[in-house]
Write an enzyme that holds these catalytic residues in place. Structure first.
Site, mmCIF file in Angstrom:
data_model
loop_
_atom_site.group_PDB
_atom_site.id
_atom_site.type_symbol
_atom_site.label_atom_id
_atom_site.label_comp_id
_atom_site.label_asym_id
_atom_site.label_seq_id
_atom_site.Cartn_x
_atom_site.Cartn_y
_atom_site.Cartn_z
ATOM 1 N N CYS A 131 0.882 -1.149 0.089
ATOM 2 C CA CYS A 131 -0.017 -0.130 -0.051
ATOM 3 C C CYS A 131 0.675 1.372 0.035
ATOM 4 O O CYS A 131 0.472 2.252 -0.615
ATOM 5 C CB CYS A 131 -1.081 -0.150 1.197
ATOM 6 S SG CYS A 131 -0.196 -0.467 2.779
ATOM 7 N N HIS A 243 -2.750 6.472 4.620
ATOM 8 C CA HIS A 243 -1.530 6.615 4.728
ATOM 9 C C HIS A 243 -1.079 7.914 4.271
ATOM 10 O O HIS A 243 -1.480 8.374 3.194
ATOM 11 C CB HIS A 243 -0.733 5.431 4.170
ATOM 12 C CG HIS A 243 -1.057 4.250 4.642
ATOM 13 N ND1 HIS A 243 -1.692 3.791 5.688
ATOM 14 C CD2 HIS A 243 -0.230 2.919 4.165
ATOM 15 C CE1 HIS A 243 -1.443 2.618 6.093
ATOM 16 N NE2 HIS A 243 -0.798 1.919 5.248
#
Length: 342
Positions: A131, A243
């Site tokens: 990710c 994130h």
């Protein structure tokens, strides 16, 4: 006729997101199958706004006749079942870490290296990157094409959803415990995550790096350019979803913040929100539920000859996992790599 699609790990965070995105993007599927462990047998998972699918047992499922498998059950499970699905004739898009560095398995981010999907024919498997790597290379690719990136230094601020549902539960429970003065219980993370930051994601390696940091290095090289040097520090922060990354690059050709903005403004998959004022940037909380990779805080790095700093944010469950997986499937379909289901 559409495709027969199986989602492995359908009861997990990413699996549920895969089902939502398949429906949202109207992927041409006539049959969608939810697969999970026997513990989730019969559990209903959502597909679209008003449909539910009962989970079937992965261990007993026959993949014959399935065209596409979107797999996110964990590396050990994928190591066993992704090759089985590929042997049965499906193209597997695997979201775990197990196949990413296999030289016969393409590692794909559609905005960066869509042409690599053709390599699936070797093993019938395509790997979805980590990710944190995905959102970074989406932001780096147009700059690399324009200015030639030589070195990247990245520090990540990664949400607890990257550690699965257990990570999200631990943040919630620890936060509640702090407010009511209960003891803090640690199960998923090595230290308290509530009101804290942990510079430790995945296991430690011999050189002092963590496996997460190693992934960012080797995956960036495989996806973009093996000559790029990457240094990463990966940190878990008390955020549920989204994130963020502080990214510093050094380029071969002269680069300025103004030139970088002009390039990024036209790049696919990127939303550039960069106003030098209060609230003129994107935070992880604002990225949750969104598809774009957001780039903010673009500024010259005057400490090196050709340097640039930027802030990169994305929803790690969507672009960092499920959306990228579905986009790979769309590339396969749109480029004629897949036959229609019989």
């Amino acid at each position: 006729m559409g495709y027969r699609v199986a989602v492995v790990g359908a009861s997990g965070n990413v699996g549920r997101e895969l089902l939502n995105i398949l429906a949202e993007r109207e992927f041409p599927a006539d049959d969608v199958i939810a697969l999970a462990s026997s513990r989730s047998l019969g559990r209903k998972v959502g597909y679209g706004l008003d449909q539910e699918i009962a989970c079937q047992d992965l261990a007993t499922f026959d993949f014959k006749g399935v065209d596409i498998v979107l797999s996110s059950p964990g590396a050990k499970v994928s190591a066993e079942y992704s090759p089985k699905a590929a042997k049965a004739g499906a193209v597997v898009i695997d979201n775990t870490s197990h196949f990413r560095m296999d030289p016969d398995v393409p590692l794909v981010v559609p905005e960066v290296n869509p042409q690599a999907v053709a390599g699936f024919s070797k093993k019938g498997i395509i790997a979805n990157p980590n990710c944190s790597t995905i959102q970074m290379v989406v932001a780096l690719k147009p700059l690399h094409d324009a200015f030639g990136i030589q070195r990247v230094v990245v520090s990540t601020y990664q949400s607890v959803s990257g550690a699965g549902r257990e990570g999200m539960d631990e943040l919630f429970n620890q936060t509640k415990a702090v407010y009511v003065n209960d003891p803090i219980t640690k199960e998923k993370f090595t230290k308290q995550i509530a009101f804290n930051c942990i510079p430790h994601i995945d296991s430690f390696m011999d050189d002092g790096s963590t496996k997460e940091e190693w992934k960012m290095v080797v995956e960036t090289k495989k996806i973009m350019d093996p000559k790029i040097k990457v240094s990463a520090t990966c940190v878990r922060v008390p955020v549920f979803i989204g994130h963020a990354e502080s990214v510093n690059i050094e380029t071969r050709e002269p680069i300025s913040a103004a030139e970088a903005r002009a390039v990024l403004r036209k790049a696919p998959g990127i939303s550039m929100i960069d106003h030098r004022e209060d609230e003129g940037y994107v935070t992880p909380q604002e990225s949750a539920g969104e598809d774009a990779v957001y780039v903010s805080r673009i500024r010259d790095d005057i400490s090196v000859e050709n340097g640039l700093n930027m802030w990169v944010v994305a929803d790690n469950l969507r672009k960092g996992a499920a959306l990228n997986t579905v986009q790979i499937a769309e590339v396969l379909v749109n480029n004629g790599h897949l036959r229609k289901a019989a």
